[in-house]
Design a protein around this motif. Structure first.
Motif, PDB file in Angstrom:
ATOM      1  N   ARG A 113     -19.276  -8.061  10.996  1.00 40.18           N
ATOM      2  CA  ARG A 113     -18.530  -9.194  10.855  1.00 40.18           C
ATOM      3  C   ARG A 113     -18.063  -9.377   9.422  1.00 40.18           C
ATOM      4  O   ARG A 113     -16.851  -9.625   9.379  1.00 40.18           O
ATOM      5  CB  ARG A 113     -19.353 -10.413  11.217  1.00 40.18           C
ATOM      6  N   ALA A 114     -18.819  -9.352   8.704  1.00 40.61           N
ATOM      7  CA  ALA A 114     -18.426  -9.599   6.940  1.00 40.61           C
ATOM      8  C   ALA A 114     -17.539  -8.451   6.700  1.00 40.61           C
ATOM      9  O   ALA A 114     -16.462  -8.632   5.888  1.00 40.61           O
ATOM     10  CB  ALA A 114     -19.669  -9.335   6.112  1.00 40.61           C
ATOM     11  N   ILE A 115     -17.746  -7.209   6.917  1.00 45.70           N
ATOM     12  CA  ILE A 115     -16.911  -5.774   6.726  1.00 45.70           C
ATOM     13  C   ILE A 115     -15.587  -6.218   7.502  1.00 45.70           C
ATOM     14  O   ILE A 115     -14.308  -5.919   6.952  1.00 45.70           O
ATOM     15  CB  ILE A 115     -17.294  -4.571   7.035  1.00 45.70           C
ATOM     16  N   ALA A 116     -15.497  -6.815   8.741  1.00 42.92           N
ATOM     17  CA  ALA A 116     -14.278  -6.843   9.506  1.00 42.92           C
ATOM     18  C   ALA A 116     -13.209  -7.884   9.020  1.00 42.92           C
ATOM     19  O   ALA A 116     -11.992  -7.755   9.216  1.00 42.92           O
ATOM     20  CB  ALA A 116     -14.580  -6.970  10.755  1.00 42.92           C
ATOM     21  N   ILE A 117     -13.602  -8.658   8.124  1.00 43.78           N
ATOM     22  CA  ILE A 117     -12.779  -9.854   7.537  1.00 43.78           C
ATOM     23  C   ILE A 117     -12.330  -9.503   6.055  1.00 43.78           C
ATOM     24  O   ILE A 117     -11.433 -10.226   5.686  1.00 43.78           O
ATOM     25  CB  ILE A 117     -13.507 -11.256   7.482  1.00 43.78           C
ATOM     26  N   LEU A 118     -12.825  -8.366   5.565  1.00 44.15           N
ATOM     27  CA  LEU A 118     -12.567  -8.231   4.337  1.00 44.15           C
ATOM     28  C   LEU A 118     -10.990  -7.940   4.147  1.00 44.15           C
ATOM     29  O   LEU A 118     -10.373  -8.394   3.264  1.00 44.15           O
ATOM     30  CB  LEU A 118     -13.197  -6.716   3.617  1.00 44.15           C
ATOM     31  N   PRO A 119     -10.017  -6.959   5.081  1.00 44.49           N
ATOM     32  CA  PRO A 119      -8.864  -6.781   4.934  1.00 44.49           C
ATOM     33  C   PRO A 119      -7.892  -8.267   4.649  1.00 44.49           C
ATOM     34  O   PRO A 119      -6.797  -8.479   4.101  1.00 44.49           O
ATOM     35  CB  PRO A 119      -8.467  -6.160   6.192  1.00 44.49           C
ATOM     36  N   TRP A 120      -8.551  -9.311   5.504  1.00 47.96           N
ATOM     37  CA  TRP A 120      -7.655 -10.562   5.394  1.00 47.96           C
ATOM     38  C   TRP A 120      -8.034 -11.205   4.249  1.00 47.96           C
ATOM     39  O   TRP A 120      -7.340 -11.868   3.643  1.00 47.96           O
ATOM     40  CB  TRP A 120      -8.073 -11.553   6.557  1.00 47.96           C
ATOM     41  N   ALA A 121      -9.117 -10.992   3.498  1.00 48.20           N
ATOM     42  CA  ALA A 121      -9.560 -11.682   2.439  1.00 48.20           C
ATOM     43  C   ALA A 121      -9.058 -11.170   1.031  1.00 48.20           C
ATOM     44  O   ALA A 121      -8.926 -11.698  -0.085  1.00 48.20           O
ATOM     45  CB  ALA A 121     -11.121 -11.633   2.245  1.00 48.20           C
ATOM     46  N   LEU A 122      -8.461  -9.910   0.925  1.00 50.56           N
ATOM     47  CA  LEU A 122      -7.801  -9.322  -0.061  1.00 50.56           C
ATOM     48  C   LEU A 122      -6.617  -9.946  -0.157  1.00 50.56           C
ATOM     49  O   LEU A 122      -5.880 -10.211   0.587  1.00 50.56           O
ATOM     50  CB  LEU A 122      -7.790  -7.666   0.194  1.00 50.56           C
ATOM     51  N   PRO A 123      -6.133  -9.816  -1.665  1.00 51.77           N
ATOM     52  CA  PRO A 123      -4.724 -10.222  -1.866  1.00 51.77           C
ATOM     53  C   PRO A 123      -3.419  -9.309  -1.049  1.00 51.77           C
ATOM     54  O   PRO A 123      -3.653  -8.349  -1.142  1.00 51.77           O
ATOM     55  CB  PRO A 123      -4.710 -10.150  -3.438  1.00 51.77           C
ATOM     56  N   THR A 124      -2.560  -9.974  -0.767  1.00 53.92           N
ATOM     57  CA  THR A 124      -1.457  -9.455   0.205  1.00 53.92           C
ATOM     58  C   THR A 124      -0.749  -8.542  -0.783  1.00 53.92           C
ATOM     59  O   THR A 124      -0.296  -7.357  -0.391  1.00 53.92           O
ATOM     60  CB  THR A 124      -0.586 -10.589   0.709  1.00 53.92           C
ATOM     61  N   ALA A 125      -0.330  -8.974  -1.802  1.00 53.97           N
ATOM     62  CA  ALA A 125       0.447  -8.178  -3.022  1.00 53.97           C
ATOM     63  C   ALA A 125      -0.401  -6.888  -3.305  1.00 53.97           C
ATOM     64  O   ALA A 125       0.202  -5.762  -3.250  1.00 53.97           O
ATOM     65  CB  ALA A 125       0.622  -8.932  -4.091  1.00 53.97           C
ATOM     66  N   LEU A 126      -1.772  -7.075  -3.305  1.00 52.06           N
ATOM     67  CA  LEU A 126      -2.484  -5.538  -3.670  1.00 52.06           C
ATOM     68  C   LEU A 126      -2.582  -4.704  -2.476  1.00 52.06           C
ATOM     69  O   LEU A 126      -2.288  -3.606  -2.680  1.00 52.06           O
ATOM     70  CB  LEU A 126      -4.026  -6.206  -4.159  1.00 52.06           C
ATOM     71  N   ILE A 127      -2.751  -5.517  -1.321  1.00 47.91           N
ATOM     72  CA  ILE A 127      -2.842  -4.607  -0.050  1.00 47.91           C
ATOM     73  C   ILE A 127      -1.418  -3.794   0.041  1.00 47.91           C
ATOM     74  O   ILE A 127      -1.311  -2.763   0.380  1.00 47.91           O
ATOM     75  CB  ILE A 127      -3.080  -5.588   1.273  1.00 47.91           C
ATOM     76  N   ALA A 128      -0.431  -4.484  -0.103  1.00 45.17           N
ATOM     77  CA  ALA A 128       0.981  -3.992  -0.040  1.00 45.17           C
ATOM     78  C   ALA A 128       1.244  -2.928  -0.775  1.00 45.17           C
ATOM     79  O   ALA A 128       1.829  -1.822  -0.673  1.00 45.17           O
ATOM     80  CB  ALA A 128       2.155  -5.174  -0.234  1.00 45.17           C
ATOM     81  N   LEU A 129       0.819  -2.974  -2.252  1.00 43.02           N
ATOM     82  CA  LEU A 129       1.044  -1.782  -3.124  1.00 43.02           C
ATOM     83  C   LEU A 129       0.204  -0.622  -2.587  1.00 43.02           C
ATOM     84  O   LEU A 129       0.572   0.263  -2.650  1.00 43.02           O
ATOM     85  CB  LEU A 129       0.392  -2.546  -4.746  1.00 43.02           C
ATOM     86  N   ALA A 130      -0.985  -0.799  -2.149  1.00 38.36           N
ATOM     87  CA  ALA A 130      -1.941   0.261  -1.703  1.00 38.36           C
ATOM     88  C   ALA A 130      -1.084   0.884  -0.428  1.00 38.36           C
ATOM     89  O   ALA A 130      -0.976   2.017  -0.340  1.00 38.36           O
ATOM     90  CB  ALA A 130      -3.254  -0.448  -1.247  1.00 38.36           C
ATOM     91  N   TRP A 131      -0.429   0.020   0.473  1.00 39.65           N
ATOM     92  CA  TRP A 131       0.050   0.792   1.585  1.00 39.65           C
ATOM     93  C   TRP A 131       1.367   1.322   1.005  1.00 39.65           C
ATOM     94  O   TRP A 131       1.834   2.468   1.810  1.00 39.65           O
ATOM     95  CB  TRP A 131       0.215  -0.341   2.786  1.00 39.65           C
ATOM     96  N   ALA A 132       2.058   1.006   0.080  1.00 40.02           N
ATOM     97  CA  ALA A 132       2.951   1.615  -0.368  1.00 40.02           C
ATOM     98  C   ALA A 132       2.894   3.018  -0.894  1.00 40.02           C
ATOM     99  O   ALA A 132       3.648   3.861  -0.684  1.00 40.02           O
ATOM    100  CB  ALA A 132       3.781   0.645  -1.407  1.00 40.02           C
ATOM    101  N   TRP A 133       1.708   3.246  -1.640  1.00 39.85           N
ATOM    102  CA  TRP A 133       1.322   4.372  -1.937  1.00 39.85           C
ATOM    103  C   TRP A 133       0.872   5.289  -0.843  1.00 39.85           C
ATOM    104  O   TRP A 133       0.978   6.391  -0.769  1.00 39.85           O
ATOM    105  CB  TRP A 133       0.133   4.121  -3.025  1.00 39.85           C
TER     106      TRP A 133
END
Length: 308
Positions: A113-133
């Protein structure tokens, strides 16, 4: 004084006390919420003075009339609607499946459960940069793995083609925000009494029948709340798309928020940008009103399901 009068007096006093306690929160909401919208509506009644570019000109509803013929606005509105409906629908489906899994008893459930919520807890701009790569046509994993497996011969320009770019931003948004819906639905699942399932199983019901007749009706309020939150967030999305595609290619992924940002910050057209804000706000209010109606209706169905 009769007993009825005493009860009425006590009730009036408690009601006044309740309003007094709510007054600071109401004032805060008016300051943070109502004033900006009112200010935006007032600014939407003005246009730029192209002669001096100093004093705006009162133009009434001209900005709203201009909006009716603005093809770029309607294109961004359609893109926003498509993005919102697709991403929220996928998130609801995947979030419900994840919530059902996390609601089961198994070893290490708390860690999962703790691991499953990690994507939502991370900053959106950082996640967007990762997905852009990840979707980069030359160095991205989205091309590297299929090439190594022999599925494709050359890299796909994920963010350079309109349809593929739309799919990419929807995929990134679904990955980022599905945990939010799953956590809300998991809380609703844990509130359902296990006795209902046991009694239903004794009557010979299958797991699918229990899910359809017990889980969904009792989970409907949480589903509607989750959809309401995600609809408002998805319709006003900015950072994910701004980082991944910037609204490109060729405006194919430009949503309303990006168009408003360009209108206000790039073209300095505050009046027309404010009109866009007001219209977007009214659309969100309509969605909230519809969700509230469905929520009240679901509560009635929930009460009937509990009685059964």
């Amino acid at each position: 004084m009769s007993d009825i009068s005493k009860v009425k007096t006590i009730g009036d006093r408690e009601q006044r006390t309740g309003w007094i306690l709510l007054l600071p929160a109401v004032l805060l909401l008016l300051l943070v919420f109502a004033y900006p919208i009112g200010r935006a509506f007032w600014l939407s009644l003005f246009t730029k003075n192209l002669g001096t570019q100093l004093q705006p000109i009162f133009s009434g509803l001209d900005n709203y009339a201009r909006m009716m013929g603005d093809g770029r606005f309607w294109q961004s509105f359609w893109t926003t609607t498509l993005f919102t409906l697709t991403s929220v629908g996928l998130e609801l489906l995947l979030g419900l499946c994840i919530a059902l899994v996390l609601n089961q008893q198994f070893r290490g459930r708390g860690l999962v459960r703790a691991i499953a919520i990690l994507p939502w807890a991370l900053p959106t701009a950082l996640i967007a940069l990762a997905w852009a790569w990840i979707f980069n046509d030359q160095f991205g994993v989205a091309n590297d793995i299929p090439i190594r497996l022999g599925l494709i011969k050359s890299g796909i320009n994920w963010l350079g083609e309109p349809t593929l770019a739309t799919i990419a931003i929807i995929f990134a948004d679904v990955w980022k925000t599905t945990p939010f819906i799953s956590i809300l639905l998991l809380a609703g699942l844990q509130a359902i009494p296990p006795d209902l399932y046991e009694a239903h199983a004794i009557d010979g019901a299958s797991p699918w029948q229990s899910f359809r007749l017990i889980t969904l009706p009792l989970l409907m309020p949480q589903i509607l709340i989750a959809v309401l939150f995600r609809f408002a967030q998805a319709f006003g999305i900015f950072d994910l798309i701004a980082v991944m595609t910037g609204g490109g290619p060729g405006g194919a992924t430009e949503v309303v928020s990006l168009y408003i940002y360009a209108t206000v910050m790039r073209y300095l057209d505050f009046g027309y940008g404010s009109a866009l804000v007001v219209v977007t706000f009214l659309l969100l209010v309509m969605a909230v009103a519809l969700a509230t109606f469905l929520l009240k209706k679901s509560r009635v169905q929930t009460s009937g399901a509990i009685d059964l």
